[in-house]
Enzyme design. Structure first.
Site, PDB file in Angstrom:
ATOM      1  N   LEU A  36      -5.348  -8.897   5.595  1.00  0.00           N
ATOM      2  CA  LEU A  36      -5.825  -7.580   6.049  1.00  0.00           C
ATOM      3  C   LEU A  36      -7.308  -7.650   6.419  1.00  0.00           C
ATOM      4  O   LEU A  36      -8.142  -6.960   5.837  1.00  0.00           O
ATOM      5  CB  LEU A  36      -5.558  -6.489   4.996  1.00  0.00           C
ATOM      6  N   THR A 131      -1.251 -20.571  21.415  1.00  0.00           N
ATOM      7  CA  THR A 131      -1.673 -19.880  22.631  1.00  0.00           C
ATOM      8  C   THR A 131      -1.753 -20.840  23.812  1.00  0.00           C
ATOM      9  O   THR A 131      -1.979 -22.050  23.623  1.00  0.00           O
ATOM     10  CB  THR A 131      -3.059 -19.247  22.387  1.00  0.00           C
ATOM     11  N   ASP A 132      -1.638 -20.292  25.012  1.00  0.00           N
ATOM     12  CA  ASP A 132      -1.814 -21.124  26.218  1.00  0.00           C
ATOM     13  C   ASP A 132      -3.275 -21.551  26.401  1.00  0.00           C
ATOM     14  O   ASP A 132      -3.555 -22.454  27.185  1.00  0.00           O
ATOM     15  CB  ASP A 132      -1.315 -20.381  27.467  1.00  0.00           C
ATOM     16  N   GLU A 133      -4.189 -20.924  25.650  1.00  0.00           N
ATOM     17  CA  GLU A 133      -5.615 -21.219  25.849  1.00  0.00           C
ATOM     18  C   GLU A 133      -5.970 -22.649  25.439  1.00  0.00           C
ATOM     19  O   GLU A 133      -7.006 -23.174  25.839  1.00  0.00           O
ATOM     20  CB  GLU A 133      -6.480 -20.179  25.121  1.00  0.00           C
ATOM     21  N   ALA A 158     -10.320 -24.027  20.669  1.00  0.00           N
ATOM     22  CA  ALA A 158     -10.496 -25.343  20.038  1.00  0.00           C
ATOM     23  C   ALA A 158      -9.872 -25.344  18.644  1.00  0.00           C
ATOM     24  O   ALA A 158      -9.231 -26.320  18.223  1.00  0.00           O
ATOM     25  CB  ALA A 158     -11.977 -25.704  19.965  1.00  0.00           C
ATOM     26  N   LYS A 160      -7.398 -23.341  17.619  1.00  0.00           N
ATOM     27  CA  LYS A 160      -5.942 -23.283  17.776  1.00  0.00           C
ATOM     28  C   LYS A 160      -5.409 -24.655  18.178  1.00  0.00           C
ATOM     29  O   LYS A 160      -4.369 -25.101  17.680  1.00  0.00           O
ATOM     30  CB  LYS A 160      -5.541 -22.234  18.826  1.00  0.00           C
ATOM     31  N   ARG A 220      -5.226 -13.748  34.223  1.00  0.00           N
ATOM     32  CA  ARG A 220      -4.444 -13.914  33.003  1.00  0.00           C
ATOM     33  C   ARG A 220      -2.984 -13.597  33.305  1.00  0.00           C
ATOM     34  O   ARG A 220      -2.689 -12.780  34.183  1.00  0.00           O
ATOM     35  CB  ARG A 220      -4.944 -12.957  31.896  1.00  0.00           C
TER      36      ARG A 220
HETATM   37  P1  NAD Z   1      -4.372 -10.310  15.407  1.00  0.00           P
HETATM   38  O1  NAD Z   1      -5.819 -10.644  15.333  1.00  0.00           O
HETATM   39  O2  NAD Z   1      -3.942  -8.990  15.910  1.00  0.00           O
HETATM   40  O3  NAD Z   1      -3.717 -10.484  13.967  1.00  0.00           O
HETATM   41  C1  NAD Z   1      -4.020 -11.556  13.128  1.00  0.00           C
HETATM   42  C2  NAD Z   1      -3.501 -11.223  11.729  1.00  0.00           C
HETATM   43  O4  NAD Z   1      -3.810 -12.329  10.856  1.00  0.00           O
HETATM   44  C3  NAD Z   1      -4.168  -9.986  11.104  1.00  0.00           C
HETATM   45  O5  NAD Z   1      -3.191  -9.172  10.503  1.00  0.00           O
HETATM   46  C4  NAD Z   1      -5.120 -10.572  10.070  1.00  0.00           C
HETATM   47  O6  NAD Z   1      -5.340  -9.704   8.972  1.00  0.00           O
HETATM   48  C5  NAD Z   1      -4.378 -11.841   9.659  1.00  0.00           C
HETATM   49  N1  NAD Z   1      -5.289 -12.851   9.132  1.00  0.00           N
HETATM   50  C6  NAD Z   1      -6.467 -13.263   9.677  1.00  0.00           C
HETATM   51  N2  NAD Z   1      -7.053 -14.188   8.873  1.00  0.00           N
HETATM   52  C7  NAD Z   1      -6.210 -14.372   7.821  1.00  0.00           C
HETATM   53  C8  NAD Z   1      -6.264 -15.202   6.667  1.00  0.00           C
HETATM   54  N3  NAD Z   1      -7.296 -16.022   6.453  1.00  0.00           N
HETATM   55  N4  NAD Z   1      -5.230 -15.154   5.784  1.00  0.00           N
HETATM   56  C9  NAD Z   1      -4.181 -14.326   6.004  1.00  0.00           C
HETATM   57  N5  NAD Z   1      -4.108 -13.495   7.067  1.00  0.00           N
HETATM   58  C10 NAD Z   1      -5.098 -13.528   7.972  1.00  0.00           C
HETATM   59  O7  NAD Z   1      -3.727 -11.498  16.266  1.00  0.00           O
HETATM   60  P2  NAD Z   1      -2.508 -11.465  17.291  1.00  0.00           P
HETATM   61  O8  NAD Z   1      -3.028 -11.136  18.640  1.00  0.00           O
HETATM   62  O9  NAD Z   1      -1.382 -10.693  16.712  1.00  0.00           O
HETATM   63  O10 NAD Z   1      -2.133 -13.019  17.316  1.00  0.00           O
HETATM   64  C11 NAD Z   1      -1.209 -13.554  16.365  1.00  0.00           C
HETATM   65  C12 NAD Z   1      -1.030 -15.033  16.656  1.00  0.00           C
HETATM   66  O11 NAD Z   1      -0.546 -15.228  17.980  1.00  0.00           O
HETATM   67  C13 NAD Z   1      -2.320 -15.840  16.548  1.00  0.00           C
HETATM   68  O12 NAD Z   1      -2.030 -17.064  15.936  1.00  0.00           O
HETATM   69  C14 NAD Z   1      -2.758 -16.035  17.995  1.00  0.00           C
HETATM   70  O13 NAD Z   1      -3.486 -17.230  18.151  1.00  0.00           O
HETATM   71  C15 NAD Z   1      -1.412 -16.104  18.694  1.00  0.00           C
HETATM   72  N6  NAD Z   1      -1.406 -15.653  20.101  1.00  0.00           N
HETATM   73  C16 NAD Z   1      -1.924 -14.441  20.452  1.00  0.00           C
HETATM   74  C17 NAD Z   1      -1.859 -14.031  21.780  1.00  0.00           C
HETATM   75  C18 NAD Z   1      -2.385 -12.671  22.204  1.00  0.00           C
HETATM   76  O14 NAD Z   1      -2.374 -12.366  23.410  1.00  0.00           O
HETATM   77  N7  NAD Z   1      -2.794 -11.803  21.311  1.00  0.00           N
HETATM   78  C19 NAD Z   1      -1.280 -14.849  22.750  1.00  0.00           C
HETATM   79  C20 NAD Z   1      -0.771 -16.091  22.343  1.00  0.00           C
HETATM   80  C21 NAD Z   1      -0.818 -16.471  21.019  1.00  0.00           C
HETATM   81  P1  TYD Z   2      -9.067 -10.745  26.133  1.00  0.00           P
HETATM   82  O1  TYD Z   2      -8.199  -9.533  26.018  1.00  0.00           O
HETATM   83  O2  TYD Z   2     -10.216 -10.908  25.221  1.00  0.00           O
HETATM   84  O3  TYD Z   2      -8.082 -12.006  26.046  1.00  0.00           O
HETATM   85  P2  TYD Z   2      -8.381 -13.582  26.317  1.00  0.00           P
HETATM   86  O4  TYD Z   2      -9.828 -13.819  26.345  1.00  0.00           O
HETATM   87  O5  TYD Z   2      -7.735 -14.209  25.129  1.00  0.00           O
HETATM   88  O6  TYD Z   2      -7.687 -13.899  27.609  1.00  0.00           O
HETATM   89  O7  TYD Z   2      -9.626 -10.810  27.622  1.00  0.00           O
HETATM   90  C1  TYD Z   2      -8.755 -10.809  28.741  1.00  0.00           C
HETATM   91  C2  TYD Z   2      -9.610 -11.029  29.977  1.00  0.00           C
HETATM   92  O8  TYD Z   2     -10.455  -9.870  30.159  1.00  0.00           O
HETATM   93  C3  TYD Z   2     -10.544 -12.221  29.876  1.00  0.00           C
HETATM   94  O9  TYD Z   2     -10.639 -12.853  31.146  1.00  0.00           O
HETATM   95  C4  TYD Z   2     -11.884 -11.603  29.492  1.00  0.00           C
HETATM   96  C5  TYD Z   2     -11.838 -10.235  30.146  1.00  0.00           C
HETATM   97  N1  TYD Z   2     -12.571  -9.165  29.425  1.00  0.00           N
HETATM   98  C6  TYD Z   2     -13.512  -8.389  30.113  1.00  0.00           C
HETATM   99  O10 TYD Z   2     -13.753  -8.576  31.322  1.00  0.00           O
HETATM  100  N2  TYD Z   2     -14.168  -7.414  29.405  1.00  0.00           N
HETATM  101  C7  TYD Z   2     -13.944  -7.170  28.089  1.00  0.00           C
HETATM  102  O11 TYD Z   2     -14.601  -6.269  27.493  1.00  0.00           O
HETATM  103  C8  TYD Z   2     -12.961  -7.958  27.411  1.00  0.00           C
HETATM  104  C9  TYD Z   2     -12.666  -7.740  25.954  1.00  0.00           C
HETATM  105  C10 TYD Z   2     -12.297  -8.947  28.129  1.00  0.00           C
END
Ligand code: NAD
Ligand code: TYD
Length: 349
Positions: A36, A131-133, A158, A160, A220
């Site tokens: 949390l 992630t694809d990053e 890096a 991830k 993206r």
């Molecule tokens: P988020 O930041 O919304 O949620 C992360 C969750 O992990 C939170 O509930 C946080 O409390 C918990 N957490 C953080 N540190 C912790 C710790 N030390 N111990 C236990 N719990 C912890 O992230 P998200 O966007 O839901 O992403 C989830 C996963 O999917 C991540 O591994 C992320 O790299 C991957 N991912 C995300 C995206 C995206 O677009 N959001 C895309 C591809 C992959």
């Molecule tokens: P984000 O949602 O942070 O995802 P990621 O960096 O993981 O792709 O950002 C999506 C795209 O939007 C990214 O190219 C950065 C850009 N961005 C802005 O231009 N302004 C903002 O305030 C944020 C948060 C992101």
């Protein structure tokens, strides 16, 4: 009866995965382990938290002795690991948190699984969500395949990438039954409003400026979060051990085009004359190391497991805007307090 541990289940994607597993598999006991942090919010799970097969455990994956004790006590059959620090901008200002949670936390979970499964891997699975990053940035053309070499640029990617390498190493060295998926940008309900789409929805609503990094030409690929959760379910149950699967929406947008589409929907929903909120667009200094373009080739997942995105972008995007407008209390709760301090530090407002 199976015991499944989902880490990070109170976060954005994790909460959608928990919901799907709790509802779809009444014979599973689903344990949500989450620290949390600012990004974890139990409100995301208010519709499932009374279900008899749902259990919440508050804890930190960085704390090895806590993790070992939890695994020893609960004897999980499977792990779906989503817990992570997930925001690129935060990783630029505070990389250490990302190394602790994303790298050390992942290795702690691998060690704990290895310790309780004791080389008896029948019916066991460790699924790491990535992630694809990790693949770095593309030019104008091409897409990431599972075989694309890793080339992360931000401390987030890096960390991830490092965790992905450890997961593969535990498969190759100890035979741990792992599987990995790498997904593109998710959008949908319950995303913390530091990420582009919910941040801009909230800012448009409050007539605050929209900080577009650089020229807004970064690209993206966007996938509806429920489709990601469906892919996770499929890969957890049917993905081949030791494999990696790319997940994507086949839905590329230049940031500025996506933002203009968002403005069009928001102005309509808020009853403002079309184009009113375009004036909020403010070009700001580019993100350091900003990856130009991400695109995913998800053909392996499609051909092996038959997965395709089910939600059309137009529908998913409109539904997402509606969700944030309808859930004002959720937005207000997560944008108060510490979030305000972070936002001020980040954007100086
Ligand atoms: P988020 O930041 O919304 O949620 C992360 C969750 O992990 C939170 O509930 C946080 O409390 C918990 N957490 C953080 N540190 C912790 C710790 N030390 N111990 C236990 N719990 C912890 O992230 P998200 O966007 O839901 O992403 C989830 C996963 O999917 C991540 O591994 C992320 O790299 C991957 N991912 C995300 C995206 C995206 O677009 N959001 C895309 C591809 C992959
Ligand atoms: P984000 O949602 O942070 O995802 P990621 O960096 O993981 O792709 O950002 C999506 C795209 O939007 C990214 O190219 C950065 C850009 N961005 C802005 O231009 N302004 C903002 O305030 C944020 C948060 C992101």
């Amino acid at each position: 009866m199976k015991k499944i541990l989902i880490t990070g289940g109170a976060g954005f994607i994790g909460s959608h995965v928990v919901r799907l597993f709790v509802n779809k598999y009444p014979d599973y006991q689903v344990y949500n382990l989450d620290k949390l942090t600012y990004a974890g919010n139990l409100e995301n799970l208010s519709d499932v938290d009374k279900m008899p097969n749902y259990h919440f455990v508050k804890g930190d994956i960085v704390d090895a002795s806590f993790i070992n004790q939890l695994f020893e006590k609960e004897q999980f059959d499977g792990v779906v690991h989503l817990a992570a620090e997930s925001h690129v901008d935060r990783s630029i200002t505070n990389p250490m948190e990302f190394i602790f949670t994303n790298v050390v936390g992942t290795v702690n979970l691998l060690n704990a699984a290895k310790a309780i499964w004791k080389d008896n891997y029948e019916g066991k699975r460790f699924y790491h969500i990535s992630t694809d990053e990790v693949y770095g940035a593309l030019g104008e053309t091409g897409s990431f395949k599972e075989t694309t070499p890793y080339s992360p640029h931000s401390p987030y990617s890096a960390a991830k990438a490092s965790s992905d390498h450890f997961v593969r190493a535990y498969h190759d060295t100890y035979g741990l039954p792992t599987v990995i998926s790498n997904c593109s940008n998710n959008y949908g309900p319950n995303q913390f409003p530091e990420k582009l789409i919910p941040l801009f929805i909230n800012n448009i609503k409050h007539n605050k400026s929209l900080p577009v990094y650089g020229k807004g030409i970064n690209v993206r690929d966007w996938l509806y979060v429920v489709d990601h959760a469906r892919a996770i379910d499929l890969i957890f149950h049917q993905g081949r051990t030791g494999e990696t699967y790319n997940i994507g929406g086949n839905n590329e947008w230049r940031n500025i085009d996506l933002i203009k589409k968002l403005i069009e929907i928001m102005d309509r929903k808020l009853g403002r004359p079309a184009g009113t909120s375009l004036a909020l667009i403010t070009y700001v200094t580019d993100r350091a190391g900003h990856d130009l373009r991400y695109a995913i080739d998800a053909s392996k997942l499609r051909s092996e497991l038959g997965w395709e995105p089910s939600i059309k972008f137009d529908e998913g995007f409109e539904a997402t805007v509606e969700w944030y407008l309808a859930n004002e209390a959720w937005l207000n709760n997560v944008t108060s307090g510490s979030y305000q301090d972070y936002y001020k530090k980040m954007y100086g407002e």
